[in-house]
Structures are given as structure tokens and as C-alpha cells.
Design a protein around this motif. Structure first.
Motif, PDB file in Angstrom:
ATOM      1  N   ASN A   1      10.241  -5.725  -7.924  1.00  0.00           N
ATOM      2  CA  ASN A   1       8.834  -5.929  -7.550  1.00  0.00           C
ATOM      3  C   ASN A   1       8.638  -5.664  -6.069  1.00  0.00           C
ATOM      4  OD1 ASN A   1       7.711  -6.578  -9.948  1.00  0.00           O
ATOM      5  ND2 ASN A   1       7.373  -8.735  -9.517  1.00  0.00           N
ATOM      6  N   VAL A   2       9.519  -6.278  -5.251  1.00  0.00           N
ATOM      7  CA  VAL A   2       9.399  -6.141  -3.793  1.00  0.00           C
ATOM      8  C   VAL A   2       9.604  -4.684  -3.398  1.00  0.00           C
ATOM      9  CG1 VAL A   2      10.473  -6.758  -1.579  1.00  0.00           C
ATOM     10  CG2 VAL A   2      10.100  -8.524  -3.323  1.00  0.00           C
ATOM     11  N   ILE A   3      10.661  -4.061  -3.955  1.00  0.00           N
ATOM     12  CA  ILE A   3      10.955  -2.658  -3.610  1.00  0.00           C
ATOM     13  C   ILE A   3       9.768  -1.767  -3.966  1.00  0.00           C
ATOM     14  CG2 ILE A   3      12.414  -0.667  -4.222  1.00  0.00           C
ATOM     15  CD1 ILE A   3      14.731  -2.723  -4.567  1.00  0.00           C
ATOM     16  N   SER A   4       9.202  -1.976  -5.168  1.00  0.00           N
ATOM     17  CA  SER A   4       8.102  -1.100  -5.597  1.00  0.00           C
ATOM     18  C   SER A   4       6.869  -1.303  -4.723  1.00  0.00           C
ATOM     19  CB  SER A   4       7.774  -1.312  -7.073  1.00  0.00           C
ATOM     20  OG  SER A   4       7.447  -2.651  -7.307  1.00  0.00           O
ATOM     21  N   ILE A   5       6.608  -2.545  -4.331  1.00  0.00           N
ATOM     22  CA  ILE A   5       5.429  -2.793  -3.479  1.00  0.00           C
ATOM     23  C   ILE A   5       5.646  -2.157  -2.102  1.00  0.00           C
ATOM     24  CG2 ILE A   5       4.137  -4.610  -2.257  1.00  0.00           C
ATOM     25  CD1 ILE A   5       4.559  -6.323  -4.851  1.00  0.00           C
ATOM     26  N   VAL A   6       6.877  -2.296  -1.571  1.00  0.00           N
ATOM     27  CA  VAL A   6       7.191  -1.710  -0.257  1.00  0.00           C
ATOM     28  C   VAL A   6       7.032  -0.192  -0.323  1.00  0.00           C
ATOM     29  CG1 VAL A   6       9.059  -1.270   1.404  1.00  0.00           C
ATOM     30  CG2 VAL A   6       8.672  -3.597   0.541  1.00  0.00           C
ATOM     31  N   ILE A   7       7.598   0.436  -1.372  1.00  0.00           N
ATOM     32  CA  ILE A   7       7.490   1.900  -1.511  1.00  0.00           C
ATOM     33  C   ILE A   7       6.016   2.315  -1.597  1.00  0.00           C
ATOM     34  CG2 ILE A   7       7.961   3.881  -3.030  1.00  0.00           C
ATOM     35  CD1 ILE A   7      10.638   2.543  -3.733  1.00  0.00           C
ATOM     36  N   PHE A   8       5.251   1.577  -2.402  1.00  0.00           N
ATOM     37  CA  PHE A   8       3.832   1.887  -2.592  1.00  0.00           C
ATOM     38  C   PHE A   8       3.094   1.820  -1.254  1.00  0.00           C
ATOM     39  CE2 PHE A   8      -0.528   0.579  -3.515  1.00  0.00           C
ATOM     40  CZ  PHE A   8      -0.915   1.578  -4.396  1.00  0.00           C
ATOM     41  N   ILE A   9       3.358   0.740  -0.495  1.00  0.00           N
ATOM     42  CA  ILE A   9       2.664   0.571   0.791  1.00  0.00           C
ATOM     43  C   ILE A   9       3.084   1.680   1.763  1.00  0.00           C
ATOM     44  CG2 ILE A   9       2.486  -0.946   2.833  1.00  0.00           C
ATOM     45  CD1 ILE A   9       2.608  -3.320   0.844  1.00  0.00           C
ATOM     46  N   LEU A  10       4.389   1.997   1.786  1.00  0.00           N
ATOM     47  CA  LEU A  10       4.868   3.055   2.696  1.00  0.00           C
ATOM     48  C   LEU A  10       4.224   4.397   2.359  1.00  0.00           C
ATOM     49  CD1 LEU A  10       8.685   2.251   3.087  1.00  0.00           C
ATOM     50  CD2 LEU A  10       6.871   1.978   4.788  1.00  0.00           C
ATOM     51  N   VAL A  11       4.086   4.689   1.065  1.00  0.00           N
ATOM     52  CA  VAL A  11       3.462   5.955   0.648  1.00  0.00           C
ATOM     53  C   VAL A  11       2.014   6.006   1.126  1.00  0.00           C
ATOM     54  CG1 VAL A  11       2.624   7.234  -1.382  1.00  0.00           C
ATOM     55  CG2 VAL A  11       4.983   6.423  -1.305  1.00  0.00           C
TER      56      VAL A  11
END
Lengths: 330, 235
Positions: A299-309
């Protein structure tokens, strides 16, 4: 015919010997009474009829024999009984000594059976099972309110086979199947249901046709998980609800606060901790429930990736705009 | 300024692209609704999300097969071929263009022409999505639709859990691709040029970028579907 007669005679002799031996042991109240072999003897004696599909009965006056069917409800599987919670008992620990008479007197048959609380009520040794709460919950259940005295603990819990469910990992599927088979004994059997309730049973497949992946739900969730109200202090819900009050809202199970943590997975929830960062990680080895199992790290990784994108796109778009503006200005 | 337009996106691919885009949005929204289901704040009601996801997933499979058959029978597979030699170098050039050159107003190192629809980064990402992520999400999706086909225990873990993790991970990767893909609509000759291309089928190019201008002799090998139309410069 002569051979059959000989067998009967042999059986009769065995019966007389067994009865005499049993009476002698009872009479002298020998110190060996509690030893397993004595219990075995009494149980084996009773099961010479109750462990069979048929039994023979003789007329004491005429000496005539009749072979009769032993009804399924009165049959006892010795192996299952010995493996059960009450498997150490002998028959007369729970049943009237009058049953030692053969044929059994009607008075013995008319005697009320012991119920759970008759032995387990107010007993410190069994305090953790909360038998009193179980009874309170049961009395509020549709089984008690609708069927009254026609229904008791024994309609669901076979006293001659009952044992605590195996809660070791990997046994969830078996536990669910065993639990559901108790409900299906009546709700899945036209005759049993009719003889108890007096009306035709509901078509379970039809009444549950709203469930997506119906076979999966039937094999991975217990009936009581949707059809009984849970109680904090007891492990297995006993307050069976009317059909119209059953859980029908998907997200009650399919969410992080799934009601299944308080019912089907209550034991695991109480005894294990989350592993591998899974929300509700205790069940990850045995099941997967959409919306309920979520991995914290993923969950954390996906949210971080999403925000970075999104940030990356925003920066890229802004720089493009600024540089294009500068170029146009030149 | 682009002074020529080439017919790059025939009807079959535009039809597939549009339907695929709609299905993807429906699948992502319904997938998010199920994965992050919340009784208090449902994005889409759970049972509706399940139905929407199942139907869209089945349609996605049908249109994926249609896409596969179409690229085989239209010989469009050539656009997806990745040259093994120097591909790393091509990727580096394209990355450099997107991170530096695009701001300076440099010309793209791999401009679109009749034989090359995709630059190296597009080639890599489209291949990864179309031939890896989408097939994986379809296979795991069908397995979850018929969970009895999944092994119950895979080295001590629920087979359904692992299948679902793969399905959700691929779904996430496709979602990220979609966001970047949408942004790249704006990275054309103008902000709306790429959008117009996928709607009309015609891509605006500069005369010198076309295959005809670079290698006139290769005109004879042009795909029969690739019609070229000269466009009069506006100025």
C-alpha cells in the motif's frame, strides 16, 4: 435356518454372559470401575445394538425374535465417540441406569437428556468456554424462539461425536466444512427439516444466488458467519438470526474491519499476530478476501509511486511550459 | 512546423484503442473500489463493482484477442519489434530527450514516420504493457473468476492470495502507465496534436522526418495501409 438359530443362540448366550458380568461389576462397585476396560465393556455392550444398523429383540413371553432397524439418530460410531470430547465417559454417566434394562423401559426413554449447562454450568474448569453466555445467546436465537423445547444443544452438537474443532493452521477448510455440515444436516435435508420444522425447506442454492462465486463462499465461509450474531466473549456465535437478518452487505466482510475477524478468524486473531505486514495477516496462509487482505508495505509503496509519478508529471509539464514560454519570448 | 500528415492509426486500431481505454478506466475504478472497499465511503458499491469488473474484464479479454489477431493480419507487428542491437543506446537518447532536449526545443531523436510509430521508450513500455502486464492481468483475472482452478496451497501461501497480489500489482502498473500515457498526449507538436491523431488517424510530421525524405527508395516497401497525404504549410 438351523445355522441362523445357532447364531441367535450364541448371541443370546453372549448377551446373558455380558449382562451378568456387567451386573456383577456394578454390584460390587469394584475399584476398577473407572478403568477404561470397564468403560469399554459397558460401551461395547450398549453398542452391540447402538453401533449396528439393525438389532434383534426377543419377546420375553413367547421367546420370539424380531430383527429391527436401528434408527440413524440412535446409532453411535464407537471410533468417533472415543475420539470425541466425551469419549472417556461410559453410557450411564449421562443416560439413566434404567437403560441397562433390555428392552429399555419407556420411563428411561422419556427422561430428559442432560444439556450442556447441566454439567458445565458454573464450573470454573470450563469458565473459558463461557457456557452461560452461550446459553443466553442460544436462547435469543431463532432456533430457541421458534422451536422452543423441540430444539436443544443436541440438535446441532452430537454428544457422541462432538469434539473441539481443529484450529491448527491448514485446517480451516475442514473446520468450515464440519461446521456447515451441522447446519446442512437439517437445512440441506428435506426429511430432517420437515420432521423438525413441519414445512418444506428453502432451496439454499436459490436463496443464495445473489452471492458471486457461490461455491467459493460456501466452501470458505461458515453459515453462521453470516447467519449468527457474534458475541465478544464466546468463540463461536450461537445467536442464529432469522434469515432476513443475515449479512447481505458485501463490505461487512470485504473490508479491513471485516466481521469475519470476530467470527471465522477470531481464534487466529486472538492467538497470532500480523505477519509480512498484511492487514489481517493471520489469514493470509489460508484464504484471501478481496478488500479485507491488504499488504501495508505494498500500500505504502504504491501510494509513494503514485505520488512520485504525479509530481514528476507536474514538474515536467511546468518546465515544458516555462521553457516554451522563454523560447517564444526570444 | 509539421507540414505533412501520414495515416498511422487505421480504424481497427482506433476502435480497439477507444474501447480499451474505456474498459481500462472501468476496470481501474471498480478494482480500486473492491481492493479499498470501505463501508462508509464506497467509490462504487461493492456488488456493482464486482459485476462491472467481471464484465469489463471479459470484454477486455475479447478485445485483447481482437488486438492480437488484428496486428497479425494487418502486419502491424513490425511496429512492436524492438531492435536488440543498440536498443539501450536508443533508450538513453530518448530519455535524454524527454529530460533535457524537450525543454530546449530539440528535435525528437526518433520522430514518427511511416515505418516507426513508436519511439524506443514507447516501444519498450507498450510491449511491456501489451504483451506482459495485460496478458498477466487477464490470466490472473480469469483465474480469480474461477478460483477453483487455483492451487490452494503454494509453498504455504494461499494460491488465491498470490494470484490476487499479481493481479493487483499488474493492475497498479497498468494504472501508472495510463497516467503517464495520458500525460504524453500533450507531448506532441502541439498540446492537442497527439489527441487529434488518435481520433482522426492522421499524424502530423515534418517532411524531412518521413521515410520518403530520408530513404526515397524504400517508398515501394510501404505498408499498404499507410497512406501519405501532403499537407500545405499554413504559413
Amino acid at each position: 435356518m438351523a445355522k441362523r438359530f445357532g447364531f441367535r443362540k450364541l448371541k443370546k448366550t453372549a448377551f446373558i454372559i455380558a449382562t451378568t458380568a456387567f451386573s456383577l461389576i456394578s454390584f460390587f462397585n469394584l475399584s476398577s470401575q473407572n478403568e477404561p476396560e470397564v468403560q469399554d465393556e459397558e460401551v461395547s455392550f450398549c453398542l452391540s445394538c447402538h453401533g449396528e444398523e439393525t438389532y434383534e429383540i426377543s419377546d420375553t413371553v413367547t421367546g420370539e425374535y424380531a430383527k429391527l432397524k436401528m434408527f440413524k439418530e440412535l446409532q453411535i460410531d464407537l471410533l468417533k465417540f472415543r475420539q470425541s470430547t466425551h469419549g472417556e465417559f461410559k453410557c450411564t454417566d449421562c443416560h439413566s441406569a434404567d437403560f441397562e434394562e433390555f428392552p429399555h423401559p419407556l420411563s428411561a426413554k422419556a427422561e430428559a437428556s442432560y444439556l450442556c449447562l447441566d454439567c458445565h454450568g458454573d464450573d470454573e474448569a470450563y469458565a473459558s468456554f463461557h457456557f452461560e453466555t452461550i446459553e443466553e445467546e442460544y436462547l435469543k436465537s431463532v432456533h430457541a424462539t421458534e422451536e422452543g423445547d423441540d430444539f436443544s444443544c443436541w440438535n446441532c452438537h452430537n454428544p457422541h461425536a462432538y469434539k473441539l474443532s481443529d484450529k491448527t493452521p491448514g485446517q480451516l477448510g475442514n473446520r468450515i466444512a464440519e461446521n456447515n455440515s451441522v447446519c446442512l444436516d437439517c437445512h440441506g435435508n428435506v426429511n430432517s427439516y420437515y420432521s423438525l420444522i413441519g414445512r418444506e425447506k428453502t432451496d439454499l442454492i436459490k436463496s443464495h444466488d445473489w452471492l458471486p462465486n457461490q461455491p467459493l463462499h460456501f466452501s470458505r465461509v461458515r453459515c453462521i458467519d453470516c447467519h449468527a450474531a457474534t458475541h465478544d466473549s464466546i468463540l463461536v456465535a450461537h445467536m442464529v438470526l432469522p434469515a432476513e437478518d443475515a449479512v447481505k452487505n458485501c463490505v461487512e466482510c470485504h473490508s479491513t474491519n471485516s466481521i469475519l475477524w470476530g467470527s471465522l478468524y477470531k481464534h487466529q486473531a486472538m492467538t497470532t499476530r500480523n505477519e509480512l505486514g498484511f492487514y489481517n495477516g493471520m489469514i493470509t496462509n489460508e484464504a484471501y478476501i478481496i478488500g479485507a487482505n491488504r499488504n501495508y508495505y505494498l500500500n505504502v509503496i504504491s501510494i509513494v509511486i503514485f505520488i512520485l509519478v504525479i509530481i514528476g508529471i507536474a514538474i515536467h509539464a511546468t518546465l515544458r511550459y516555462i521553457y516554451r514560454h522563454k523560447r517564444n519570448a526570444k | 512546423m509539421p507540414n505533412k500528415r501520414i495515416y498511422l492509426y487505421p480504424v481497427w486500431i482506433r476502435l480497439w484503442h477507444t474501447i480499451n481505454a474505456i474498459l481500462m478506466v472501468l476496470l481501474i475504478l471498480s478494482g480500486l473500489s473492491m481492493q479499498y472497499s470501505n463501508p462508509d465511503y464506497p467509490l462504487i458499491r461493492f456488488d456493482l463493482a464486482v459485476k462491472m469488473h467481471n464484465i469489463s474484464g471479459i470484454l477486455l479479454t475479447v478485445f485483447f484477442l481482437y488486438f492480437l489477431l488484428a496486428i497479425i493480419f494487418n502486419w502491424a507487428g513490425k511496429y512492436y519489434r524492438m531492435p536488440l542491437k543498440e536498443f539501450g543506446d536508443h533508450i538513453f537518447k530518448q530519455v535524454k530527450y524527454y529530460t533535457v532536449g524537450i525543454f530546449r526545443g530539440d528535435k525528437p531523436p526518433f520522430p514518427v514516420n511511416e515505418q516507426r510509430k513508436f519511439n524506443p521508450i514507447q516501444l519498450l513500455s507498450y510491449n511491456a504493457i501489451q504483451f506482459l502486464a495485460i496478458p498477466l492481468v487477464i490470466i490472473t483475472g480469469w483465474a480469480l473468476l474461477f478460483p477453483e482452478t487455483i492451487v490452494l496451497d503454494f509453498f504455504g501461501y494461499s494460491g488465491i492470495l498470490l494470484t490476487s497480489l499479481l493481479h493487483v500489482s499488474m493492475g497498479f502498473i497498468i494504472s501508472i502507465f495510463l497516467i503517464i500515457h495520458l500525460y504524453f498526449i500533450t507531448v506532441g507538436h502541439s498540446v492537442t496534436a497527439n489527441l487529434k491523431s488518435i481520433v482522426t488517424g492522421y499524424h502530423e510530421v515534418e517532411e524531412e522526418d518521413t521515410l520518403a525524405a530520408r530513404t526515397p527508395e524504400s517508398n515501394t516497401t510501404l505498408d499498404k495501409n499507410n497512406k501519405t497525404h501532403t499537407k500545405n504549410p499554413k504559413t
